[in-house]
Design a protein around this motif. Structure first.
Motif, PDB file in Angstrom:
ATOM      1  N   UNK A 105      34.750  19.521   3.063  1.00  0.00           N
ATOM      2  CA  UNK A 105      35.558  20.331   2.161  1.00  0.00           C
ATOM      3  C   UNK A 105      34.766  20.569   0.889  1.00  0.00           C
ATOM      4  N   UNK A 106      34.971  21.739   0.264  1.00  0.00           N
ATOM      5  CA  UNK A 106      34.355  21.999  -1.038  1.00  0.00           C
ATOM      6  C   UNK A 106      35.453  22.112  -2.083  1.00  0.00           C
ATOM      7  N   UNK A 107      35.553  21.092  -2.918  1.00  0.00           N
ATOM      8  CA  UNK A 107      36.589  21.014  -3.943  1.00  0.00           C
ATOM      9  C   UNK A 107      36.001  21.387  -5.296  1.00  0.00           C
ATOM     10  N   UNK A 108      36.581  22.385  -5.942  1.00  0.00           N
ATOM     11  CA  UNK A 108      36.133  22.844  -7.255  1.00  0.00           C
ATOM     12  C   UNK A 108      36.803  22.007  -8.333  1.00  0.00           C
ATOM     13  N   UNK A 109      36.005  21.308  -9.145  1.00  0.00           N
ATOM     14  CA  UNK A 109      36.567  20.493 -10.220  1.00  0.00           C
ATOM     15  C   UNK A 109      36.300  21.112 -11.593  1.00  0.00           C
ATOM     16  N   UNK A 110      35.934  22.382 -11.621  1.00  0.00           N
ATOM     17  CA  UNK A 110      35.706  23.066 -12.890  1.00  0.00           C
ATOM     18  C   UNK A 110      37.010  23.525 -13.496  1.00  0.00           C
ATOM     19  N   UNK A 111      37.837  22.563 -13.900  1.00  0.00           N
ATOM     20  CA  UNK A 111      39.170  22.854 -14.423  1.00  0.00           C
ATOM     21  C   UNK A 111      39.652  21.655 -15.232  1.00  0.00           C
ATOM     22  N   UNK A 112      40.796  21.757 -15.914  1.00  0.00           N
ATOM     23  CA  UNK A 112      41.312  20.597 -16.656  1.00  0.00           C
ATOM     24  C   UNK A 112      41.520  19.387 -15.749  1.00  0.00           C
ATOM     25  N   UNK A 113      41.303  18.189 -16.293  1.00  0.00           N
ATOM     26  CA  UNK A 113      41.379  16.972 -15.490  1.00  0.00           C
ATOM     27  C   UNK A 113      42.747  16.775 -14.858  1.00  0.00           C
TER      28      UNK A 113
END
Length: 298
Positions: A271-279
């Motif tokens: 899976x590719x999870x994007x963590x470029x966002x608020x925690x």
């Protein structure tokens, strides 16, 4: 002002003919496949191999693929999307030597060059380059400017640069970059270092959160943060869950995470999870992912 993938497409058309092969390291950013096939070229896959926590390229196998008569271009993703691998200077130097030996041109997409979340530094292709090459990148990832559009590149060979501008300005009519995009890029690169440092620290914290939560719930994964990018490339193969089953469970949990097969057969089970966002969103997303995994295993 063109995007990086548009600039890549222009160089592919300039440096190859219909039916020629473009080599990419897989798993690969899905737009690479689309761009190569959309221009009637063929993708030549070079699967990366994971050894422990590192991703490696088999240089002997790479040399054999570069030697193929119709292999004309190496399309390099540096740092690599989706694995988050940061190529070492030694790896890049070896690739440069092999490409020069086999008369293969190099297009280096370095759009994630500022997203270093580990200790390994980024080495631009320009530092190791031999033969014909082009480097394309943008501030859009680093400074969240995609809405303004815009990318820039280095094409050192005068004839190639002239031909590229001919296609850009005359064939496609993209002769005038947006003034706001140019101003934003200049301001970002001149004054954005403190913000970028803070961003990298924040992203590192997000990725550590993902590792802590996932590994607590599923110790067999032993997932570790990547060396670069804000993308968590998560190998779920140890859990033995069918990709489609998990995707249905994710839909039920109302969370969208890209399945690994989007990035080629080498991505099956990831899976590719994007963590470029608020925690807070990362926390919520990981909770929903864990719930979906449990539901898929029931």
């Amino acid at each position: 002002m063109a995007s990086v993938i548009y600039m890549v497409a222009q160089m592919i058309r300039h440096w190859s003919e219909v039916g020629d092969e473009v080599l990419i390291h897989t798993p690969a950013y899905d737009a690479f496949y689309k761009t190569v096939y959309g221009n009637q070229r063929q993708v030549l896959e070079m699967p990366l191999q994971r050894v422990g926590l590192e991703w490696h390229c088999d240089m002997t196998a790479l040399a054999a693929k570069l030697a193929r008569p119709r292999c004309k271009i190496l399309l390099l993703c540096s740092p690599h999307n989706p694995t988050g691998k940061v190529w070492t200077a030694a790896e890049l130097q070896q690739m440069a030597e092999l490409c020069e030996r086999h008369h293969v041109r190099v297009i280096s997409d370095e759009i994630h060059m500022d997203m270093m979340v580990g200790d390994r530094p980024h080495t631009p292709w320009a530092r190791v380059a031999r033969g014909d090459w082009a480097l394309f990148t943008s501030a859009s990832k680093s400074f969240n400017l995609p809405g303004l559009t815009g990318a820039w590149g280095i094409i050192p060979q005068p004839d190639d640069r002239a031909a590229w501008f001919q296609a850009l300005k005359n064939a496609d009519g993209l002769s005038s970059p947006a003034v706001l995009a140019v101003a934003a890029h200049i301001a970002a690169y001149r004054h954005g270092a403190p913000w970028l440092d803070a961003l990298r620290d924040y992203l590192r914290g997000n990725l550590i959160l993902v590792a802590d939560r996932l590994n607590a719930a599923f110790p067999s994964l032993n997932w570790q943060p990547p060396q670069a990018t804000y993308l968590a490339w998560i190998d779920l193969n140890p859990l033995g869950i069918a990709e489609q089953t998990l995707q249905q469970a994710l839909i039920q949990q109302r969370v969208a995470i890209m399945p690994g097969s989007t990035y080629g057969s080498a991505g099956q089970g990831f899976l590719r999870l994007n963590v470029g966002c608020p925690r807070s969103k990362v926390e919520d997303g990981v909770s929903r992912l864990i719930a979906a995994i449990h539901a898929s295993s029931a």
